[in-house]
Motif scaffolding. Structure first.
Motif, PDB file in Angstrom:
ATOM      1  N   PRO A  24       0.931  -1.115  -0.042  1.00 13.55           N
ATOM      2  CA  PRO A  24       0.131  -0.059   0.051  1.00 13.55           C
ATOM      3  C   PRO A  24       0.798   1.247   0.024  1.00 13.55           C
ATOM      4  O   PRO A  24       2.020   1.123   0.337  1.00 13.55           O
ATOM      5  CB  PRO A  24      -0.742  -0.143   1.430  1.00 13.55           C
ATOM      6  CG  PRO A  24       0.212  -0.960   2.368  1.00 13.55           C
ATOM      7  CD  PRO A  24       0.745  -1.914   1.555  1.00 13.55           C
ATOM      8  N   CYS A  25       0.185   2.273  -0.378  1.00 12.35           N
ATOM      9  CA  CYS A  25       0.963   3.703  -0.403  1.00 12.35           C
ATOM     10  C   CYS A  25       1.204   3.998   1.057  1.00 12.35           C
ATOM     11  O   CYS A  25       2.362   4.487   1.524  1.00 12.35           O
ATOM     12  CB  CYS A  25      -0.192   4.680  -0.917  1.00 12.35           C
ATOM     13  SG  CYS A  25       0.565   6.517  -0.821  1.00 12.35           S
ATOM     14  N   SER A 194       2.042   3.316 -10.788  1.00 13.00           N
ATOM     15  CA  SER A 194       1.037   3.667  -9.970  1.00 13.00           C
ATOM     16  C   SER A 194       1.071   5.188  -9.862  1.00 13.00           C
ATOM     17  O   SER A 194      -0.056   5.586 -10.220  1.00 13.00           O
ATOM     18  CB  SER A 194       1.227   3.255  -8.445  1.00 13.00           C
ATOM     19  OG  SER A 194       0.990   1.833  -8.420  1.00 13.00           O
ATOM     20  N   GLU A 221       1.299  -0.154  -6.060  1.00 12.70           N
ATOM     21  CA  GLU A 221       0.547   0.080  -5.080  1.00 12.70           C
ATOM     22  C   GLU A 221      -0.664  -1.008  -4.993  1.00 12.70           C
ATOM     23  O   GLU A 221      -1.535  -0.948  -5.850  1.00 12.70           O
ATOM     24  CB  GLU A 221       0.067   1.547  -4.837  1.00 12.70           C
ATOM     25  CG  GLU A 221       1.204   2.498  -4.504  1.00 12.70           C
ATOM     26  CD  GLU A 221       0.716   3.921  -4.374  1.00 12.70           C
ATOM     27  OE1 GLU A 221      -0.623   4.269  -4.716  1.00 12.70           O
ATOM     28  OE2 GLU A 221       1.361   4.785  -4.064  1.00 12.70           O
ATOM     29  N   HIS A 223      -3.858  -2.692  -2.291  1.00 16.04           N
ATOM     30  CA  HIS A 223      -4.365  -2.516  -0.995  1.00 16.04           C
ATOM     31  C   HIS A 223      -5.504  -3.598  -0.789  1.00 16.04           C
ATOM     32  O   HIS A 223      -6.345  -3.747  -2.041  1.00 16.04           O
ATOM     33  CB  HIS A 223      -4.870  -1.005  -0.756  1.00 16.04           C
ATOM     34  CG  HIS A 223      -5.524  -0.688   0.434  1.00 16.04           C
ATOM     35  ND1 HIS A 223      -6.765  -0.809   0.897  1.00 16.04           N
ATOM     36  CD2 HIS A 223      -4.895   0.366   1.287  1.00 16.04           C
ATOM     37  CE1 HIS A 223      -6.845  -0.361   2.150  1.00 16.04           C
ATOM     38  NE2 HIS A 223      -5.806   0.423   2.386  1.00 16.04           N
ATOM     39  N   SER A 236      -4.671   2.466  -6.564  1.00 16.84           N
ATOM     40  CA  SER A 236      -4.044   1.255  -5.781  1.00 16.84           C
ATOM     41  C   SER A 236      -4.987   0.164  -6.572  1.00 16.84           C
ATOM     42  O   SER A 236      -6.185   0.097  -6.816  1.00 16.84           O
ATOM     43  CB  SER A 236      -4.276   1.198  -4.385  1.00 16.84           C
ATOM     44  OG  SER A 236      -3.507   2.081  -3.892  1.00 16.84           O
TER      45      SER A 236
END
Length: 256
Positions: A24-25, A194, A221, A223, A236
């Motif tokens: 994830p970011c 991304s 990215e 999630h 994402s």
């Protein structure tokens, strides 16, 4: 010839393989990272990304968990045997951050933070240097030289797109920087589709293009629930989308 960066335990970037870094970011909590870690481990991915310190355009946006985020990353790293990539923003945090992460990321906004570059140059920890959003290739290479001049030659560059007049994509992904970097330096280079596109439907074609043009890998990215992400959910991939990308890239690699 591209320099091989040995991250440890046979994990390498620049050895001719196409590395995929996922995560994830931003690190939001342990449960989120456990889900991501379990998922990436099921695909045998060895590199985990996650932001603990998040430089954001708005001061009111989620800024990350700081060292608490690093602690979560370390727990997931040890559980699944990942190599962890995360950003450091403050020169004073470099030494302590090195206890938690394997590759120190310098984000786009800090590419020309020369105090930070020099501090990271004093340690041997591999560093992922992202291109500044308005930086020329020469400026990017010179930023890497600041690190190298202090003694750290474990440098990986990352093309993440540059700011242009185009507003359909978040940035303009300058893929021709890959062969230029290859011709002018021995640094391995990754591509960030991304941030480079900001549109999840463009991440797969951009990844294919990165592979075709000779990049050493990508950083993507992913999630568990992008719609609920505290940072960059719009760009994402969810687990299903990431798995489809992974399988398609794997097929291409097997044909090469």
């Amino acid at each position: 010839m591209t320099k091989v960066i040995n991250i440890g335990n046979e994990a390498k970037i620049g050895d001719g393989s196409f590395s995929i870094i996922g995560g994830p970011c931003a690190v939001e909590n342990y449960a989120q990272m456990e889900k991501v870690g379990c998922f990436l481990n099921s695909l045998n991915i060895k590199f985990l990304r996650g932001g603990a310190f998040k430089p954001r355009t708005s001061p009111n946006s989620f800024q990350g968990l700081g060292f608490e985020g690093f602690k979560i990353l370390k727990e997931i790293k040890e559980k699944y045997d990942f190599k962890v990539v995360s950003e450091v923003m403050d020169p004073r945090d470099v030494e302590k951050a090195s206890e938690y992460i394997d590759i120190i990321q310098i984000g786009s906004r800090n590419m020309q933070n020369y105090v930070l570059l020099k501090e990271i140059g004093k340690i041997e920890k591999p560093v992922l240097l992202k291109r500044g959003m308005s930086s020329t290739i020469k400026e990017w290479i010179m930023a890497a030289e600041y690190i190298k001049k202090e003694g750290n030659e474990n440098i990986i560059l990352c093309e993440r797109g540059i700011r242009t007049f185009e507003d359909y994509t978040r940035n303009t992904l300058d893929l021709v920087s890959v062969p230029i970097i290859k011709s002018k330096t021995d640094y391995p280079i990754l591509v960030d589709p991304s941030h480079g596109t900001g549109r999840k439907e463009l991440i797969l074609p951009a990844t294919k293009a990165a592979l075709a043009i000779g990049a050493d890998g990508v950083i993507i990215e992913v999630h568990p629930e992008p719609s609920k992400a505290l940072s960059d959910g719009f760009q994402s991939l969810d687990f299903s989308q990431f798995k489809s990308l992974f399988n398609e890239i794997k097929k291409i690699n097997e044909l090469v």
